[in-house]
Design an enzyme around this catalytic site. Structure first.
Site, PDB file in Angstrom:
ATOM      1  N   ASP A 114      -2.377   1.795  -4.554  1.00  0.00           N
ATOM      2  CA  ASP A 114      -3.621   2.166  -3.883  1.00  0.00           C
ATOM      3  C   ASP A 114      -4.730   1.177  -4.232  1.00  0.00           C
ATOM      4  O   ASP A 114      -4.590   0.362  -5.148  1.00  0.00           O
ATOM      5  CB  ASP A 114      -4.045   3.584  -4.291  1.00  0.00           C
ATOM      6  CG  ASP A 114      -3.082   4.636  -3.759  1.00  0.00           C
ATOM      7  OD1 ASP A 114      -2.534   4.425  -2.660  1.00  0.00           O
ATOM      8  OD2 ASP A 114      -2.875   5.648  -4.444  1.00  0.00           O
ATOM      9  N   HIS A 125       0.815  -1.221   0.000  1.00  0.00           N
ATOM     10  CA  HIS A 125       0.000   0.000   0.000  1.00  0.00           C
ATOM     11  C   HIS A 125       0.845   1.267   0.000  1.00  0.00           C
ATOM     12  O   HIS A 125       0.304   2.383  -0.098  1.00  0.00           O
ATOM     13  CB  HIS A 125      -0.944   0.000   1.198  1.00  0.00           C
ATOM     14  CG  HIS A 125      -2.223   0.763   0.962  1.00  0.00           C
ATOM     15  ND1 HIS A 125      -2.485   1.463  -0.195  1.00  0.00           N
ATOM     16  CD2 HIS A 125      -3.326   0.932   1.742  1.00  0.00           C
ATOM     17  CE1 HIS A 125      -3.666   2.024  -0.110  1.00  0.00           C
ATOM     18  NE2 HIS A 125      -4.202   1.723   1.045  1.00  0.00           N
TER      19      HIS A 125
END
Length: 437
Positions: free
Chosen positions: A413, A409
Site C-alpha cells: 500500500d 499495489h
C-alpha cells in the site's frame, strides 16, 4: 530444460554440441540456450551415449521438458537389464518413455480440435500446453474447449500432467471438476496485448525485433498486466556521500583493487531498509504472499548491444561495502563481456535500475516479475537548497538525487511503499563523511 532463473519459463536452443549416437562425458557441454536474461551452455549430468534428441535448433522449450535422452549403459547391457526387470520397474520405464516421447504441439492441438467431445464455437488456446498434456488430451478425447476450462496448478495457471489426469478421472466418475472460477488472481490468464494498426510509407524502415528484444517486450507487457503499478518519488540530499567518495576513491582503488561507485552504497541502503520492511522482499502467488528470507538484490546492467541484463548479488544484507563493490564490479564486467552464468541471474528478490547512468533525473521502472518492487536511482546534481543555520536560513549548494520506487499495489500500500522509500533516502542522507574505507 533446466530452470535458468526465477521468472524464466522457457528457453531457446541455439546450439547442439552433440548428435544422436555420440558418446559424451559428464560436464561436457550438451547444448546452448538463450533467454532474455542469459546465454548459457548446459553440461551433461552423466557419462553416456546420446540416444535421442527431441528438439531442433531454435526450438523454444519450456523449463522442465525433456530435450534429450542419454543412456549410461551400452545397448547390449541395456537390453539384458530390460529382460529381467520386474513388473513395477517395467511400468516405471514405460511411464518415463511416455513422458519423453516427443509430440508436435501444433499437430496435437489440431488433433484435439478435430475430435472435440463437446461441440462449441471455434476455440483458440490462450495458454501454453506441453506436448505431454496435449498427447494425453488427444488420447482421452479431451477437446481444446475442455482444456481451456481446467485450472492449472503450474505458474500462471499452466496445465500440468496431474491436472489433466485428475480432470479425466473426475469426468469418468461423474464428479464436478474444478475450473478457473475459483478465485486466484495469478491463475487468470492476462489478455493478449491489443495490436495497433500502423501505416507504413515507402521511406520507413522496418526492423524485426531480435529474440532478446521480443522476450523482453513480452515480459514487460506481462508485468504491467499482472501487477498494478504505483510509483512514488523522493528527493535525497547525498552531499555527504558524494564528498566521501571523492575523498576515498583513490585510496579505495589502491587498497582493494576495485573502483568504488555509488551503486554499492545504494545496494547497501536498500538491503538495510528491506530488513526493516521485509514485505518489500516478497513475491505473490495467487492469494499467497511469499516472503523471502534472503535479500538478493538484482541490478540492471546495460550491455554493448543495447539490451539490459539483471545479475543478482546474493545475500546483500550480509556483505560490507567492500564485498558489495567487488561483487558488483565482477558481475557488471562479466555482463558486458557476455560471461555471466545461469547462477548469476537466479534468485533475485528486489531490483535496482540506475537511470542516473544516462543522466536521467527520474524514472518509473517496470517491476521485474515475480518481485514486488523496483528502485530507480536518478543522476546526482548540484542544486541550491535552503538550510537552517545558527544565524538563520541560508541558500547553499547541495548534491541531490531523485529516488523512485515502483511497487505492486496488490500487497504494497501507499503508506508502506512511501515509508520504505523514505527510509532508503534517510539512510543515504545519514551517510557519514568520516566513514572508514
Amino acid at each position: 530444460m533446466p530452470k535458468l532463473g526465477e521468472s524464466v519459463q522457457e528457453a531457446t536452443i541455439t546450439k547442439w554440441f552433440i548428435k544422436e549416437g555420440d558418446r559424451i562425458e559428464e560436464d561436457e557441454p550438451l547444448f546452448e540456450v538463450a533467454t532474455d536474461k542469459v546465454d548459457s551452455e548446459i553440461p551433461s549430468p552423466v557419462d553416456g551415449i546420446v540416444k535421442k534428441i527431441f528438439y531442433p535448433l531454435n526450438a523454444l522449450v519450456p523449463v522442465g521438458e525433456i530435450v534429450a535422452v542419454i543412456t549410461t549403459e551400452d545397448d547390449d547391457s541395456s537390453e539384458k537389464t530390460n529382460e529381467v526387470v520386474n513388473e513395477p520397474e517395467k511400468t516405471k520405464v514405460q511411464e518415463q518413455k511416455a513422458k519423453a516421447e516427443p509430440v508436435t504441439v501444433s499437430s496435437a492441438v489440431q488433433a484435439i480440435e478435430e475430435k472435440p467431445v463437446v461441440q462449441s464455437e471455434e476455440t483458440k488456446a490462450t495458454r501454453f500446453y506441453s506436448p505431454l498434456v496435449l498427447s494425453i488430451a488427444n488420447s482421452e478425447q479431451v477437446s481444446l474447449t475442455e482444456l481451456e476450462t481446467i485450472e492449472g496448478s503450474g505458474l500462471n495457471n499452466r496445465l500440468q500432467k496431474k491436472d489433466i489426469l485428475n480432470y479425466i478421472e473426475a469426468r469418468k466418475s461423474g464428479n464436478s471438476v474444478k475450473t478457473p472460477s475459483t478465485p486466484n488472481v495469478q491463475a487468470k490468464e492476462t489478455p493478449a496485448p491489443a495490436k495497433v494498426s500502423v501505416s507504413v510509407s515507402a521511406s520507413d524502415q522496418i526492423i524485426e525485433m531480435d529474440r532478446v528484444r521480443k522476450i523482453i517486450a513480452d515480459h514487460m507487457v506481462m508485468s504491467k498486466q499482472v501487477s498494478p503499478h504505483v510509483t512514488a518519488v523522493v528527493e535525497a540530499d547525498v552531499t555527504n556521500l558524494v564528498l566521501w567518495r571523492t575523498k576515498v576513491k583513490d585510496e579505495f582503488a589502491s587498497k582493494y583493487g576495485d573502483k568504488i561507485t555509488y551503486m554499492p552504497v545504494f545496494i547497501e541502503a536498500v538491503a538495510r531498509a528491506i530488513t526493516e520492511f521485509p514485505l518489500l522482499n516478497s513475491s505473490v502467488d495467487g492469494y499467497k504472499i511469499i516472503m523471502h528470507k534472503d535479500i538478493n538484490i538484482a541490478v540492471a546492467v546495460a550491455k554493448p548491444d543495447g539490451n539490459l541484463v539483471v545479475p543478482v548479488i546474493k545475500n546483500a544484507e550480509q556483505k560490507n561495502l567492500v564485498g558489495l563493490t567487488k561483487n558488483m564490479n565482477q558481475l557488471a564486467e562479466a555482463a558486458r563481456k557476455n560471461k555471466l552464468g545461469v547462477e548469476d541471474y537466479q534468485g533475485g528478490t528486489f531490483t535496482i535500475t540506475n537511470f542516473g547512468s544516462f543522466r536521467n533525473l527520474i524514472g518509473t521502472p517496470i517491476i521485474n516479475q515475480p518481485q514486488v518492487a523496483i528502485l530507480a536511482t536518478g543522476s546526482i546534481e548540484k542544486k541550491p537548497a535552503v538550510m537552517e543555520t545558527p544565524t538563520g536560513d541560508a541558500i547553499v549548494v547541495r548534491h541531490k538525487m531523485f529516488l523512485s520506487l515502483s511497487y505492486d499495489h496488490r500487497i504494497i500500500d501507499g503508506a508502506l511503499g512511501g515509508a520504505f522509500l523514505r527510509r532508503i533516502a534517510d539512510i543515504l542522507e545519514e551517510f557519514s563523511i568520516n566513514r572508514e574505507v
